[in-house]
Design a protein around this motif. Sequence first.
Motif, PDB file in Angstrom:
ATOM      1  N   PHE A 176      -3.378  11.404  19.619  1.00  0.00           N
ATOM      2  CA  PHE A 176      -4.586  10.446  19.147  1.00  0.00           C
ATOM      3  C   PHE A 176      -4.936   9.925  20.468  1.00  0.00           C
ATOM      4  CE2 PHE A 176      -4.036   8.948  14.936  1.00  0.00           C
ATOM      5  CZ  PHE A 176      -3.441   9.873  14.311  1.00  0.00           C
ATOM      6  N   ILE A 197      -2.000   3.873  18.164  1.00  0.00           N
ATOM      7  CA  ILE A 197      -2.096   3.075  16.848  1.00  0.00           C
ATOM      8  C   ILE A 197       0.231   2.369  17.188  1.00  0.00           C
ATOM      9  CG2 ILE A 197      -1.946   2.637  14.677  1.00  0.00           C
ATOM     10  CD1 ILE A 197      -3.611   4.329  15.316  1.00  0.00           C
ATOM     11  N   PHE A 256      10.767   6.403  12.801  1.00  0.00           N
ATOM     12  CA  PHE A 256       9.767   7.188  12.597  1.00  0.00           C
ATOM     13  C   PHE A 256      10.099   8.620  13.276  1.00  0.00           C
ATOM     14  CE2 PHE A 256       6.036   8.568  15.527  1.00  0.00           C
ATOM     15  CZ  PHE A 256       5.078   8.421  14.472  1.00  0.00           C
ATOM     16  N   MET A 282      -3.772   1.423   7.456  1.00  0.00           N
ATOM     17  CA  MET A 282      -4.149   2.232   7.069  1.00  0.00           C
ATOM     18  C   MET A 282      -3.991   3.429   8.222  1.00  0.00           C
ATOM     19  SD  MET A 282      -4.541   1.991   3.841  1.00  0.00           S
ATOM     20  CE  MET A 282      -3.656   0.984   3.490  1.00  0.00           C
ATOM     21  N   ASP A 283      -4.404   2.336   9.621  1.00  0.00           N
ATOM     22  CA  ASP A 283      -4.308   3.042  10.643  1.00  0.00           C
ATOM     23  C   ASP A 283      -3.022   3.673  11.213  1.00  0.00           C
ATOM     24  OD1 ASP A 283      -7.265   3.104  11.220  1.00  0.00           O
ATOM     25  OD2 ASP A 283      -6.917   1.743  12.147  1.00  0.00           O
ATOM     26  N   ALA A 284      -1.791   3.091  10.333  1.00  0.00           N
ATOM     27  CA  ALA A 284      -1.455   3.162  10.978  1.00  0.00           C
ATOM     28  C   ALA A 284      -0.068   3.972  10.112  1.00  0.00           C
ATOM     29  CB  ALA A 284       0.765   2.251  11.182  1.00  0.00           C
ATOM     30  N   PHE A 287      -2.077   6.432   8.493  1.00  0.00           N
ATOM     31  CA  PHE A 287      -2.014   7.789   8.286  1.00  0.00           C
ATOM     32  C   PHE A 287      -1.245   8.358  10.084  1.00  0.00           C
ATOM     33  CE2 PHE A 287      -5.368  10.690  11.580  1.00  0.00           C
ATOM     34  CZ  PHE A 287      -5.330  11.289  11.027  1.00  0.00           C
ATOM     35  N   TYR A 288      -1.117   7.245  10.691  1.00  0.00           N
ATOM     36  CA  TYR A 288      -0.831   7.649  11.957  1.00  0.00           C
ATOM     37  C   TYR A 288       0.951   8.311  11.654  1.00  0.00           C
ATOM     38  CZ  TYR A 288       1.077   7.630  16.689  1.00  0.00           C
ATOM     39  OH  TYR A 288       1.675   8.059  18.360  1.00  0.00           O
ATOM     40  N   MET A 289       1.337   7.926  10.495  1.00  0.00           N
ATOM     41  CA  MET A 289       2.917   8.474  10.189  1.00  0.00           C
ATOM     42  C   MET A 289       2.391   9.429   9.917  1.00  0.00           C
ATOM     43  SD  MET A 289       5.252   5.621   9.677  1.00  0.00           S
ATOM     44  CE  MET A 289       4.023   3.694   9.157  1.00  0.00           C
ATOM     45  N   GLN A 290       1.694   9.843   8.682  1.00  0.00           N
ATOM     46  CA  GLN A 290       1.154  11.030   8.093  1.00  0.00           C
ATOM     47  C   GLN A 290       0.919  11.846   8.338  1.00  0.00           C
ATOM     48  OE1 GLN A 290      -1.569   8.837   4.845  1.00  0.00           O
ATOM     49  NE2 GLN A 290      -0.977  10.332   4.221  1.00  0.00           N
ATOM     50  N   SER A 291       0.341  11.520   9.885  1.00  0.00           N
ATOM     51  CA  SER A 291       0.001  13.208  10.998  1.00  0.00           C
ATOM     52  C   SER A 291       1.247  13.373  11.523  1.00  0.00           C
ATOM     53  CB  SER A 291      -1.014  12.558  12.231  1.00  0.00           C
ATOM     54  OG  SER A 291      -0.420  11.712  12.953  1.00  0.00           O
ATOM     55  N   GLU A 327       2.790  10.003   2.473  1.00  0.00           N
ATOM     56  CA  GLU A 327       2.261   8.454   2.234  1.00  0.00           C
ATOM     57  C   GLU A 327       2.867   7.508   1.596  1.00  0.00           C
ATOM     58  OE1 GLU A 327      -1.168   9.126  -0.161  1.00  0.00           O
ATOM     59  OE2 GLU A 327      -1.631   6.637   0.630  1.00  0.00           O
ATOM     60  N   LEU A 334       8.132   2.372   5.238  1.00  0.00           N
ATOM     61  CA  LEU A 334       8.198   2.456   6.796  1.00  0.00           C
ATOM     62  C   LEU A 334       7.799   1.360   7.642  1.00  0.00           C
ATOM     63  CD1 LEU A 334       9.021   5.500   8.470  1.00  0.00           C
ATOM     64  CD2 LEU A 334      10.238   3.986   8.445  1.00  0.00           C
ATOM     65  N   LEU A 335       6.311   0.507   6.829  1.00  0.00           N
ATOM     66  CA  LEU A 335       5.158  -0.172   7.288  1.00  0.00           C
ATOM     67  C   LEU A 335       6.192  -1.403   6.528  1.00  0.00           C
ATOM     68  CD1 LEU A 335       2.254   1.535   7.028  1.00  0.00           C
ATOM     69  CD2 LEU A 335       2.425   0.573   9.405  1.00  0.00           C
TER      70      LEU A 335
END
Lengths: 250, 453
Positions: free
Chosen positions: A84, A88, A98, B389-391, B393-397, B402, B408-409
């Motif tokens: 990125f 984030i 994570f 939502m950014d976080a 997506f970051y994890m999904q990436s 999902e 996790l969030l």
Amino acid sequence: MLTIKNLHASINGKEILKGVNLSIKPGEVHAIMGPNGSGKSTLGAVLAGRELFEVTQGEITFNGKDIFELSPEERSREGLFLSFQYPIEIPGVSMVNFMKTALNEHRKHKGLAPVTASDFLKLMRERKELVEIDSALTNRAVNEGFSGGEKKKNEIFQMAMLEPKLAILDETDSGLDIDALRIVANGVNKLKKPDNSTIVITHYQRLLDYIVPDFVHILYNGRIVKTGGKELALDLEEKGYDWIKNELEE
Amino acid sequence: MNALNINPKENFINLYFDNLDLITENSTDILNKARQSALESFKILGFPNSKSEKYKYTKVEKLFLNEYEKYFTPKSITFNIDDIFRCDIPALDTHLALTLNGFYLSNPDLLVEIEKGVIIGSLSEAAKKYPNVVSKYYNTLADNDEDGLVALNTAFAQDGVFIYIPKGLVLEKPIQIINLMMGDENQLMHYRNLIIADENAQADIVICDHTLSPSEYLSNVVTEVFTNRGANLDVVSMQNQHNDSTQFTHLFGKQERDSVLSTNTVSLHGGIIRNNIHIVLNDENCENHTYGLALADRNQHIDMYSFIDHAKPNCNSNELYKALLDDQATGSFNGRILVRRDAQKTQAFQSNDNLLLTADAKMYTKPQLEIYADDVKCTHGATIGQLDMDAKFYMQSRGIGEREAKLLLMFGFAHDVIGHIKIAPLRERIDELVNKRLRGDLSRCNNCPMNCC
């Protein structure tokens, strides 16, 4: 490995990508350069599956699969990685948790059992050394309170952990001082294998001194307007983007 | 339905007089002496109603209209603890105290001295054996004159848990109080806890609330906590009753010079929960931490009221309350910090963060700072938001699915509170429990995670 055909993408009805064509073979390093607002980051985000952007036309295949059939997580498990531009921060989620969750999802996808705690720690240690990331960083929450440079190093560390087939580095050089740049670039180079590919998205030529591209593409106004070898980046550095703009207008 | 039921206040006053003999007989002098005036207070105050700003979001009176059995003698249910519980998480090594439907459960004694003067046991029994200690503290903090529910507790309370940590003693093993509710009838109960840490004493206390039968329960509990000079107490409360239960808790804490008191209230399950926390920083150089976490879904309602009273100079207080609400759950936070005129050099911080997972979930938040001193440092703030939502997506990436990314969030959000629990094994267990709760794996009933914490 990756084929992009006539890709159009827009955000809030505004078209950003206006017909991008690109083909990447295993082992190749491609640089995508272009002025601000030309659509470089959008291309990275569309590849990774960001919902914010709407793909209106075109197709992308990754390892023979239609990428639009895959969720962001499936793309990652198939071997696509986006570093990125602005990583984030995720307060409360530890780097260890994570990374372990991500790694195990990748392993599950490959039909492998979850990694054991000791193997995981060993792997972390190994990869941290590879990208010269400070040990203490992985004891913290994901990117929380990291400096700009630490965040970028952390992206490369994650890449080292997941060993993607195709890595897209979105302005990994921005905000880095020269030493951090060298560390990050060295990390990327050490991770390079004969059959994996890299897309380097950047404004500046300097990163390409370290990560040497096979091809340089210039993205302008949503299209790739020029493609050449690594010397194209040097020309661009010397003449500036106006050169491209003028050439296009002629 | 008879006419009496129309007025719950009258109902409870009648209930008191009808059963007074039984109530006093199954309790002790010190507790009995406090009843009459508490009942007089209740007569004046009645149940809190919607006119009371403090109880704005929880309608109390109608909850007391429901048909509940009330027992004034300890009901003997013989059971083998091991038969009933199956632990979801391996036990933490603790000194264990059990109550059953509001009465202390002898195990096998009603009162034990575990080491060098540490006393754990039944409050009623302690009042007999150690009248001087109990009478010095009992009912000295509870605000019977201000809150009808507290007065009602004082009028009816017969037993509960008593803990005394003597001067200078540092207790290594945590004390765990497990409050069990069990039986075929719907039941209402009032019980009372008294916790005293004498000068320079130190202890960690974990309180777990569980329901073991599907019957409906209403409990109205008062706990008085004293941290004397230089004492250090950490009280973690795990609320995990089923969703047909209603729980009112009132914790009153009094801190003397150089003392530290931390409370951490974690609400996992329970239909309607109202927690009151009153802390008075009664002398200089005290430190208070008030933490809370509420996880609610379906039709759960969790209401938190806190009052931190800075009465003296040079004290610090730090409050963090977080709520995560799913489905149609509702939550409320009302946090009042009072800095009195004498309380110069006070540092008081308060923060309330809330996460709403659906459009139907509702959170009401009201942080309040009242400052009458002029040399203080105080901040407060509240946020209400959705998952980042950014976080996600970051994890999904990175390959995280999902659902897992959302979990996790949520876990990260909750961990912010749990992270303040000092004892590592306890913290890890509660983390685990919260994780299970978020995943929907935490059982609510017979498969009870008794040694959850």
